[in-house]
Enzyme design. Sequence first.
Site, short mmCIF file in Angstrom:
data_model
loop_
_atom_site.label_atom_id
_atom_site.label_comp_id
_atom_site.label_asym_id
_atom_site.label_seq_id
_atom_site.Cartn_x
_atom_site.Cartn_y
_atom_site.Cartn_z
N GLU A 1 -10.08 -9.94 -7.61
CA GLU A 1 -9.03 -8.93 -7.40
C GLU A 1 -7.86 -9.11 -8.37
O GLU A 1 -7.28 -8.13 -8.83
CB GLU A 1 -8.55 -8.99 -5.95
N ASN B 1 -2.21 0.27 6.88
CA ASN B 1 -1.73 -0.99 7.44
C ASN B 1 -0.83 -1.78 6.49
O ASN B 1 -0.79 -3.01 6.52
CB ASN B 1 -2.91 -1.82 7.93
N THR C 1 -5.88 -6.85 10.65
CA THR C 1 -6.12 -5.56 9.98
C THR C 1 -5.54 -4.40 10.78
O THR C 1 -4.92 -3.50 10.21
CB THR C 1 -7.64 -5.35 9.78
N TYR D 1 -12.39 -1.42 -3.63
CA TYR D 1 -12.92 -1.62 -2.28
C TYR D 1 -14.43 -1.45 -2.22
O TYR D 1 -14.97 -1.09 -1.18
CB TYR D 1 -12.24 -0.64 -1.31
N ARG E 1 -2.45 -14.04 4.17
CA ARG E 1 -3.19 -13.37 5.25
C ARG E 1 -2.44 -13.55 6.58
O ARG E 1 -2.38 -12.63 7.40
CB ARG E 1 -4.61 -13.92 5.37
N HIS F 1 -2.15 -5.38 1.52
CA HIS F 1 -3.47 -5.98 1.29
C HIS F 1 -3.31 -7.42 0.86
O HIS F 1 -2.33 -7.78 0.21
CB HIS F 1 -4.21 -5.21 0.17
N PHE G 1 -15.52 4.39 6.99
CA PHE G 1 -14.13 4.68 6.65
C PHE G 1 -13.87 4.69 5.15
O PHE G 1 -12.74 4.92 4.72
CB PHE G 1 -13.18 3.69 7.35
N ARG H 1 2.05 -6.35 9.06
CA ARG H 1 1.29 -5.20 9.55
C ARG H 1 1.81 -4.74 10.91
O ARG H 1 1.83 -3.55 11.20
CB ARG H 1 -0.20 -5.54 9.58
N LYS I 1 0.82 -1.21 0.00
CA LYS I 1 0.00 0.00 0.00
C LYS I 1 0.86 1.27 0.00
O LYS I 1 2.07 1.23 0.32
CB LYS I 1 -0.93 -0.03 1.22
P1 ADP Z 1 -8.34 -6.50 5.52
O1 ADP Z 1 -7.47 -5.59 4.68
O2 ADP Z 1 -7.60 -7.06 6.70
O3 ADP Z 1 -9.03 -7.58 4.71
P2 ADP Z 1 -10.92 -5.13 5.61
O4 ADP Z 1 -11.26 -5.86 4.35
O5 ADP Z 1 -11.88 -5.20 6.74
O6 ADP Z 1 -9.48 -5.58 6.18
O7 ADP Z 1 -10.71 -3.60 5.28
C1 ADP Z 1 -10.06 -3.20 4.09
C2 ADP Z 1 -9.12 -2.06 4.42
O8 ADP Z 1 -9.87 -0.94 4.87
C3 ADP Z 1 -8.15 -2.33 5.57
O9 ADP Z 1 -7.01 -3.06 5.17
C4 ADP Z 1 -7.80 -0.93 6.02
O10 ADP Z 1 -6.87 -0.30 5.15
C5 ADP Z 1 -9.16 -0.24 5.88
N1 ADP Z 1 -9.95 -0.31 7.12
C6 ADP Z 1 -10.57 -1.40 7.64
N2 ADP Z 1 -11.20 -1.10 8.79
C7 ADP Z 1 -10.99 0.22 9.01
C8 ADP Z 1 -11.38 1.15 10.03
N3 ADP Z 1 -12.15 0.75 11.05
N4 ADP Z 1 -10.97 2.43 9.93
C9 ADP Z 1 -10.21 2.83 8.89
N5 ADP Z 1 -9.81 2.02 7.88
C10 ADP Z 1 -10.19 0.73 7.94
MG MG Z 2 -10.49 -7.43 3.25
#
Ligand code: ADP
Ligand code: MG
Length: 132
Positions: free
Chosen positions: A126, A112, A91, A49, A85, A115, A57, A102, A9
Amino acid sequence: MERTLAIIKPDSVKKNVIGKIINRIEAEGFRIVEMRLVRLGRDEAGAFYTVHRNRGFFEDLVAFMSSGGAVVLLLERENAIAHWRAVMGATDPAKAAPGTLRREFGFSIERNAVHGSDARETAETEIGFFFK
Ligand code: ADP
Ligand code: MG
């Protein structure tokens, strides 16, 4: 063999840790099938996304993901989706286990570092988003 989509990222690209993350990818036994440095537009980041479009968010996430360069990678390995993962960690970097990317490179639950696809079907979607 299984394939997954990884993204280094914009926060990681800005911090100059692309190489460190790719080192880890290789050390974990992934084969890099395709790789590209991209600059996502807002529309592209939003489309990627889209599953999160109704979350509070979402707008911040889109702004972050389109704020600078990102590296998209098509990775191959046995059990690639779950293994990547696990290497990424939770996350929220504050909750990610020691030794995960992370935990090491993430700054916040939004910024973070990396992805990874979360299931077979999303991996296929994706991968198709970036690699035709
Ligand atoms: P992951 O990337 O672990 O699969 P998610 O799919 O839930 O997590 O979320 C996608 C991305 O959105 C996260 O990697 C992070 O960059 C962002 N994100 C997720 N939850 C939050 C939050 N509560 N506040 C801000 N950004 C968030
Ligand atoms: Mg995700």
